[in-house]
Write a protein that holds these residues in place. Sequence first.
Motif, mmCIF file in Angstrom:
data_model
loop_
_atom_site.group_PDB
_atom_site.id
_atom_site.type_symbol
_atom_site.label_atom_id
_atom_site.label_comp_id
_atom_site.label_asym_id
_atom_site.label_seq_id
_atom_site.Cartn_x
_atom_site.Cartn_y
_atom_site.Cartn_z
ATOM 1 N N ALA A 55 38.396 -73.158 37.842
ATOM 2 C CA ALA A 55 37.803 -73.194 36.497
ATOM 3 C C ALA A 55 37.976 -74.537 35.810
ATOM 4 C CB ALA A 55 38.441 -72.096 35.645
ATOM 5 N N GLY A 56 38.982 -75.319 36.253
ATOM 6 C CA GLY A 56 39.289 -76.567 35.548
ATOM 7 C C GLY A 56 40.273 -76.356 34.409
ATOM 8 N N LEU A 57 40.862 -75.159 34.333
ATOM 9 C CA LEU A 57 41.886 -74.887 33.313
ATOM 10 C C LEU A 57 43.237 -75.452 33.752
ATOM 11 C CD1 LEU A 57 40.834 -71.213 32.531
ATOM 12 C CD2 LEU A 57 40.425 -73.224 31.101
ATOM 13 N N GLU A 58 43.375 -75.708 35.041
ATOM 14 C CA GLU A 58 44.541 -76.430 35.591
ATOM 15 C C GLU A 58 43.981 -77.542 36.466
ATOM 16 O OE1 GLU A 58 47.587 -75.605 34.855
ATOM 17 O OE2 GLU A 58 47.620 -73.471 34.386
ATOM 18 N N LEU A 75 37.655 -83.061 36.803
ATOM 19 C CA LEU A 75 36.776 -82.692 35.682
ATOM 20 C C LEU A 75 37.409 -81.567 34.860
ATOM 21 C CD1 LEU A 75 33.146 -82.605 37.179
ATOM 22 C CD2 LEU A 75 34.256 -84.436 35.905
ATOM 23 N N SER A 76 37.165 -81.608 33.561
ATOM 24 C CA SER A 76 37.676 -80.541 32.682
ATOM 25 C C SER A 76 36.822 -79.290 32.858
ATOM 26 C CB SER A 76 37.596 -80.996 31.229
ATOM 27 O OG SER A 76 36.224 -81.037 30.847
ATOM 28 N N ALA A 77 37.310 -78.183 32.294
ATOM 29 C CA ALA A 77 36.581 -76.902 32.385
ATOM 30 C C ALA A 77 35.163 -77.033 31.808
ATOM 31 C CB ALA A 77 37.359 -75.821 31.645
ATOM 32 N N ALA A 78 35.031 -77.777 30.715
ATOM 33 C CA ALA A 78 33.721 -77.905 30.044
ATOM 34 C C ALA A 78 32.700 -78.635 30.911
ATOM 35 C CB ALA A 78 33.896 -78.645 28.718
#
Length: 354
Positions: A55-58, A75-78
């Motif tokens: 998810a990009g949350l970690e 990459l970030s979650a967004a």
Amino acid sequence: MAKAGPASVEFRNVSMRYGAVTAVDNISFTIEPGKLVTLLGPSGCGKTTTLRMIAGLEIASEGQVLIGGKDVTRLSAADRDVSMVFQSYALFPHMSVLENAAYGPLVKGLPKAEAQDMALAKLALVGLKGFEKRYPSELSGGQQQRVAVARALVLEPQVLLFDEPLSNLDAKLRRKVREEIRELQQSLNLTVAYVTHDQEEALAVSDRIIVMSNARIAQEGSPRELYEEPANSFVADFIGDANMVPVTISEVSEGIADVMIGSAKVKLPARGLVAGPAKAAIRPESLLMGPASGPGLRGTVRKCAYLGNHLDLMIETEVGELFVVQPGGRDLLPYGSEVGLSFANSGVTLIPQS
């Protein structure tokens, strides 16, 4: 908005560390486009951390995460085209069902009318047409779960993630909702990564299962492969019930082993093992009960419980106490009854040495 289509997910030697603690230790796997793959394991095995890295949350400490062949490790979650359905559903209590489902497109800057049209289409898809004006507090647990799924689907992500999505539901509803999730995934051709600690749920919904233990992958394969050919005792014991018994391989010829289970002799695929002591996993439903004078093992009934469509028994034998499941509405066997146990053609497997 054009739909990108389902994407693959790939982990290449990914680790996640929090200070001195390694939550995920050098794992590699691929989820093919349009498949539902479950990360399964006990609490603390690393499965939710793995999902959060998709998810990009970690952000992974080491290794690469690829979505649709593109490296998204940093990459970030967004900035990733993924959506997640959380265990708690995380619905906004002050927003209606429609407002909850339309939230993603609105945040992305789409006009309100377009966002609501997208939300209405997805709510209809999950069977919530007519519920648009209700609030989360006016819905059942199963309906709240569907709102969360509609909200995750509304932006048509390349990958959909589920974190223990059924843990807040009662047993009957759990079965219904897991069937709905599987049906939706197949009809929409979605790539799904699904986390659970419930092995029956994993067997029911998955194309493939990745079993995790102590931050590593213990085994991955189809539900049938994991059930019928567990790679080690942990997987045998975790996926379904298994009696782990000491056995002796007397000889191996052309990949088939002659195996002594106590005084009973069976032939099993050798799975790379050679003559000598070994371990076998015996599924409870693979032990067939008959008269004590019959072939196989002799045993004594220690417990017998009636569970409607089957009996659960504990039977004392020369290789230890065995858990046996007998289908059908048989009569209860009294404590101390003598029985014979033979083995079905499947569900008895040698366990390769770890």
